[in-house]
Write an enzyme that holds these catalytic residues in place. Sequence first.
Site, PDB file in Angstrom:
ATOM      1  N   GLY A 189      30.875  -2.221 -10.418  1.00 21.88           N
ATOM      2  CA  GLY A 189      31.450  -2.082 -11.749  1.00 21.88           C
ATOM      3  C   GLY A 189      31.214  -3.351 -12.540  1.00 21.88           C
ATOM      4  O   GLY A 189      30.987  -4.423 -11.956  1.00 21.88           O
ATOM      5  N   HIS A 199      39.804  -6.703 -16.086  1.00 24.27           N
ATOM      6  CA  HIS A 199      38.870  -7.570 -16.825  1.00 24.27           C
ATOM      7  C   HIS A 199      39.070  -7.421 -18.333  1.00 24.27           C
ATOM      8  O   HIS A 199      39.028  -8.394 -19.081  1.00 24.27           O
ATOM      9  CB  HIS A 199      37.410  -7.204 -16.524  1.00 24.27           C
ATOM     10  CG  HIS A 199      36.821  -7.914 -15.341  1.00 24.27           C
ATOM     11  ND1 HIS A 199      36.688  -9.295 -15.278  1.00 24.27           N
ATOM     12  CD2 HIS A 199      36.314  -7.446 -14.174  1.00 24.27           C
ATOM     13  CE1 HIS A 199      36.123  -9.624 -14.121  1.00 24.27           C
ATOM     14  NE2 HIS A 199      35.883  -8.522 -13.429  1.00 24.27           N
ATOM     15  N   CYS A 255      34.107 -10.139  -6.968  1.00 24.30           N
ATOM     16  CA  CYS A 255      33.842  -9.970  -8.394  1.00 24.30           C
ATOM     17  C   CYS A 255      32.524 -10.644  -8.730  1.00 24.30           C
ATOM     18  O   CYS A 255      32.260 -11.757  -8.267  1.00 24.30           O
ATOM     19  CB  CYS A 255      34.980 -10.608  -9.193  1.00 24.30           C
ATOM     20  SG  CYS A 255      34.766 -10.511 -10.982  1.00 24.30           S
ATOM     21  N   LEU A 256      31.695  -9.976  -9.539  1.00 26.96           N
ATOM     22  CA  LEU A 256      30.394 -10.563  -9.893  1.00 26.96           C
ATOM     23  C   LEU A 256      30.559 -11.867 -10.672  1.00 26.96           C
ATOM     24  O   LEU A 256      29.652 -12.687 -10.689  1.00 26.96           O
ATOM     25  CB  LEU A 256      29.564  -9.561 -10.703  1.00 26.96           C
ATOM     26  CG  LEU A 256      29.140  -8.288  -9.947  1.00 26.96           C
ATOM     27  CD1 LEU A 256      28.416  -7.336 -10.889  1.00 26.96           C
ATOM     28  CD2 LEU A 256      28.271  -8.615  -8.739  1.00 26.96           C
ATOM     29  N   GLU A 300      38.170  -3.226 -13.168  1.00 27.12           N
ATOM     30  CA  GLU A 300      37.468  -3.366 -14.460  1.00 27.12           C
ATOM     31  C   GLU A 300      38.451  -3.377 -15.635  1.00 27.12           C
ATOM     32  O   GLU A 300      38.273  -4.140 -16.582  1.00 27.12           O
ATOM     33  CB  GLU A 300      36.407  -2.279 -14.643  1.00 27.12           C
ATOM     34  CG  GLU A 300      35.309  -2.227 -13.573  1.00 27.12           C
ATOM     35  CD  GLU A 300      34.689  -3.576 -13.243  1.00 27.12           C
ATOM     36  OE1 GLU A 300      34.588  -4.445 -14.131  1.00 27.12           O
ATOM     37  OE2 GLU A 300      34.311  -3.769 -12.073  1.00 27.12           O
ATOM     38  N   GLN A 306      32.176  -9.644 -19.096  1.00 23.51           N
ATOM     39  CA  GLN A 306      31.322 -10.290 -18.095  1.00 23.51           C
ATOM     40  C   GLN A 306      29.880 -10.444 -18.575  1.00 23.51           C
ATOM     41  O   GLN A 306      29.086 -11.134 -17.937  1.00 23.51           O
ATOM     42  CB  GLN A 306      31.326  -9.488 -16.784  1.00 23.51           C
ATOM     43  CG  GLN A 306      32.668  -9.483 -16.071  1.00 23.51           C
ATOM     44  CD  GLN A 306      32.604  -8.670 -14.796  1.00 23.51           C
ATOM     45  OE1 GLN A 306      32.711  -7.455 -14.840  1.00 23.51           O
ATOM     46  NE2 GLN A 306      32.416  -9.320 -13.667  1.00 23.51           N
TER      47      GLN A 306
HETATM   48 ZN    ZN Z   1      35.130  -8.372 -11.553  1.00 22.37          ZN
END
Ligand code: ZN
Length: 163
Positions: free
Chosen positions: A44, A136, A90-91, A133, A49
């Site tokens: 996701g 975020h 998390c990316l 998400e 981001q």
């Molecule tokens: Zn994340």
Amino acid sequence: MLKIIIVPNPILNQKTEKVKKIDSEVLALIPQMIEACRNAQGIGLAAPQVGRSIRLCIINLEHLGVAPFALINPKITKKSWRKEEMEEGCLSLPGIYGIVRRPKTIKVKALNPEGQESEIEADGLLSRVIQHEVDHLDGILITSKFIRITDGRETKKRKEENL
Ligand code: ZN
């Protein structure tokens, strides 16, 4: 390819703005976010981001046979009383993992790219990733929700076994 923003960056801690109009810019961003997420082997990705503080995220559970999709202005309308603990990464937080406790099932209302509103019920990994998400979009990172730090083994295993 969109660049994924990592911590520290204030955009990751800001509450995003509602998408007022699903214009060509928003529509162009969706496939780019899916591509960036896929490329980073993520499940996701939220607009902040990739540097856009708007209420939009994409979910990529292709490995489970679900076509990637976008949620525009998502709102969680129902959370189960029952909670579940699961390791999350998390990316935007490379190499950082921890256990997060979240409601097991949720209902989420959102617009699709065609502007139609729908409400879906989610369980398991889908419920987990949507909640991550949506956090975020409210400027919340998992580090503020960790009940303990882990080594990422569970996430790696999940990826390897395609669970
Ligand atoms: Zn994340």
